[in-house]
Design an enzyme around this catalytic site. Sequence first.
Site, mmCIF file in Angstrom:
data_model
loop_
_atom_site.group_PDB
_atom_site.id
_atom_site.type_symbol
_atom_site.label_atom_id
_atom_site.label_comp_id
_atom_site.label_asym_id
_atom_site.label_seq_id
_atom_site.Cartn_x
_atom_site.Cartn_y
_atom_site.Cartn_z
ATOM 1 N N LYS A 1 -6.811 -7.480 -4.319
ATOM 2 C CA LYS A 1 -8.130 -7.243 -3.700
ATOM 3 C C LYS A 1 -9.029 -6.504 -4.673
ATOM 4 C CE LYS A 1 -5.455 -6.470 0.488
ATOM 5 N NZ LYS A 1 -4.268 -5.737 0.021
ATOM 6 N N ILE B 1 13.011 -3.673 5.334
ATOM 7 C CA ILE B 1 12.354 -4.858 4.750
ATOM 8 C C ILE B 1 13.035 -6.115 5.305
ATOM 9 C CG2 ILE B 1 12.109 -6.142 2.561
ATOM 10 C CD1 ILE B 1 11.633 -3.373 1.200
ATOM 11 N N TYR C 1 -4.305 -0.010 -4.923
ATOM 12 C CA TYR C 1 -2.910 0.424 -4.684
ATOM 13 C C TYR C 1 -2.249 0.867 -5.996
ATOM 14 C CZ TYR C 1 -3.309 -2.397 -0.339
ATOM 15 O OH TYR C 1 -3.699 -2.956 0.843
ATOM 16 N N GLN D 1 -8.539 -9.914 6.281
ATOM 17 C CA GLN D 1 -7.398 -8.997 6.466
ATOM 18 C C GLN D 1 -7.906 -7.706 7.104
ATOM 19 O OE1 GLN D 1 -4.595 -6.276 3.691
ATOM 20 N NE2 GLN D 1 -4.450 -8.434 3.192
ATOM 21 N N ASP E 1 1.552 -8.476 -0.929
ATOM 22 C CA ASP E 1 0.156 -8.073 -0.743
ATOM 23 C C ASP E 1 -0.148 -6.795 -1.524
ATOM 24 O OD1 ASP E 1 -2.365 -8.491 1.067
ATOM 25 O OD2 ASP E 1 -1.928 -6.348 1.104
ATOM 26 N N SER F 1 -0.987 -2.921 8.545
ATOM 27 C CA SER F 1 -0.378 -1.897 9.415
ATOM 28 C C SER F 1 0.078 -2.490 10.749
ATOM 29 C CB SER F 1 -1.353 -0.742 9.648
ATOM 30 O OG SER F 1 -1.505 -0.023 8.460
ATOM 31 N N HIS G 1 -12.145 -6.127 -0.842
ATOM 32 C CA HIS G 1 -11.385 -5.147 -0.051
ATOM 33 C C HIS G 1 -12.152 -4.557 1.126
ATOM 34 C CE1 HIS G 1 -7.632 -2.476 -0.748
ATOM 35 N NE2 HIS G 1 -7.886 -2.594 0.527
ATOM 36 N N TRP H 1 0.846 -1.202 0.000
ATOM 37 C CA TRP H 1 0.000 0.000 0.000
ATOM 38 C C TRP H 1 0.878 1.248 0.000
ATOM 39 C CZ3 TRP H 1 -2.552 2.745 4.641
ATOM 40 C CH2 TRP H 1 -3.493 3.679 4.172
ATOM 41 N N LYS I 1 4.840 -2.917 5.761
ATOM 42 C CA LYS I 1 5.209 -2.188 4.545
ATOM 43 C C LYS I 1 6.501 -1.443 4.799
ATOM 44 C CE LYS I 1 1.596 0.556 4.554
ATOM 45 N NZ LYS I 1 0.752 0.101 5.650
ATOM 46 N N SER I 2 7.383 -1.446 3.835
ATOM 47 C CA SER I 2 8.519 -0.541 3.881
ATOM 48 C C SER I 2 9.070 -0.414 2.480
ATOM 49 C CB SER I 2 9.609 -1.043 4.825
ATOM 50 O OG SER I 2 10.703 -0.131 4.778
HETATM 51 P P1 A2P Z 1 9.454 3.262 5.243
HETATM 52 O O1 A2P Z 1 8.708 2.840 4.009
HETATM 53 O O2 A2P Z 1 10.080 4.619 5.089
HETATM 54 O O3 A2P Z 1 10.385 2.203 5.758
HETATM 55 P P2 A2P Z 1 2.681 -0.273 8.560
HETATM 56 O O4 A2P Z 1 3.100 -1.440 7.736
HETATM 57 O O5 A2P Z 1 2.360 -0.610 9.961
HETATM 58 O O6 A2P Z 1 1.570 0.540 7.923
HETATM 59 O O7 A2P Z 1 3.941 0.732 8.669
HETATM 60 C C1 A2P Z 1 4.523 1.276 7.558
HETATM 61 C C2 A2P Z 1 5.362 2.465 7.940
HETATM 62 O O8 A2P Z 1 6.372 2.096 8.886
HETATM 63 C C3 A2P Z 1 6.071 3.038 6.765
HETATM 64 O O9 A2P Z 1 5.997 4.442 6.915
HETATM 65 C C4 A2P Z 1 7.512 2.544 6.877
HETATM 66 O O10 A2P Z 1 8.376 3.529 6.407
HETATM 67 C C5 A2P Z 1 7.680 2.368 8.353
HETATM 68 N N1 A2P Z 1 8.521 1.204 8.701
HETATM 69 C C6 A2P Z 1 8.459 -0.032 8.159
HETATM 70 N N2 A2P Z 1 9.323 -0.863 8.739
HETATM 71 C C7 A2P Z 1 9.962 -0.149 9.693
HETATM 72 C C8 A2P Z 1 10.980 -0.457 10.632
HETATM 73 N N3 A2P Z 1 11.504 -1.668 10.713
HETATM 74 N N4 A2P Z 1 11.395 0.545 11.460
HETATM 75 C C9 A2P Z 1 10.869 1.774 11.380
HETATM 76 N N5 A2P Z 1 9.896 2.119 10.520
HETATM 77 C C10 A2P Z 1 9.446 1.178 9.672
#
Ligand code: A2P
Length: 270
Positions: free
Chosen positions: A74, A234, A49, A158, A44, A185, A107, A20, A227-228
């Site tokens: 979705k 990741i 998206y 989900q 996912d 999230s 969704h 997402w 998500k990252s």
């Molecule tokens: P980024 O893409 O800059 O890494 P969620 O999956 O709960 O929605 O959270 C996603 C958010 O958390 C994104 O803004 C992501 O930023 C950040 N994020 C993902 N993994 C980590 C991590 N291991 N430590 C800190 N922030 C993270």
Amino acid sequence: MKDVTLHNGVKMPVIALGLWKNLIPTSVHKSVKAAIDAGYTHFDSAQIYKNERFLKTGLKKAGVNREDVFITTKIYNSNQPDGKFQPSLEKSLKNLGTDYVELLLLHFPVTETRARAWELMEEAYEEGKAKAIGVSNYTIRHLEELLAACKVKPMVNQVELHVFLQQPELVEYCQKNDIVVEAYSPIAHGKGLDNLVLKEIAEKHGKSPAQIMIRWCIEIGTVPLPKSTHADRIQQNIDVFDFKLDKDDMAKIAELEEGLRTCWDPSDVE
Ligand code: A2P
């Protein structure tokens, strides 16, 4: 990667890379490559998206075989009606460069269209366009309605789920009905990474607060979808299988519940 077995026997890897808000093609390609290198096999996506095509290219660039990955998409709300559902699914499959997805979700429980849309999901399943089908953002009430009417029981629900929104009744209801809960999230959009309780538990295990939040999802039997867009995060987010949270950790985390919703709240959807 460990798996969880869905009620129809399909095996689903217990962590996925959430996609997402990952909208820039090169960013998706890099995230997918970093994920594959780190050991992810589960991705996912969703129609809304708008990155199914980028996921396809990312997987191709990463050199993985189609049969070695688990792909979710979705059906978006406006595509639930008859006549829209089928072409939107065909378009998603084309975007993803595949004849089927491992998991297809509705969704959101759109009041007017969700009942018929589930019949169309069942058709897609019977036609082999999805190896498993499920829903997203369904509350217990929506699931009760669906379970009373369906031919094929959903395999997955989900929902937003993290240490600040624990939803124990929903998780228990799903588990009793053989529905695997996926946690979107799982690190609450990065909120709470400064939380003192999480920091203390993280220090004890030599992990980060984000890893504690992801591990907590696994401890309660759910499948987190962090998500990252950063390769190091990741990698970090899947490195959660060399420790366990103990009773004391779980009791402290139980206290963190605060009903925090960072996304859609389906509670009032009729
Ligand atoms: P980024 O893409 O800059 O890494 P969620 O999956 O709960 O929605 O959270 C996603 C958010 O958390 C994104 O803004 C992501 O930023 C950040 N994020 C993902 N993994 C980590 C991590 N291991 N430590 C800190 N922030 C993270």
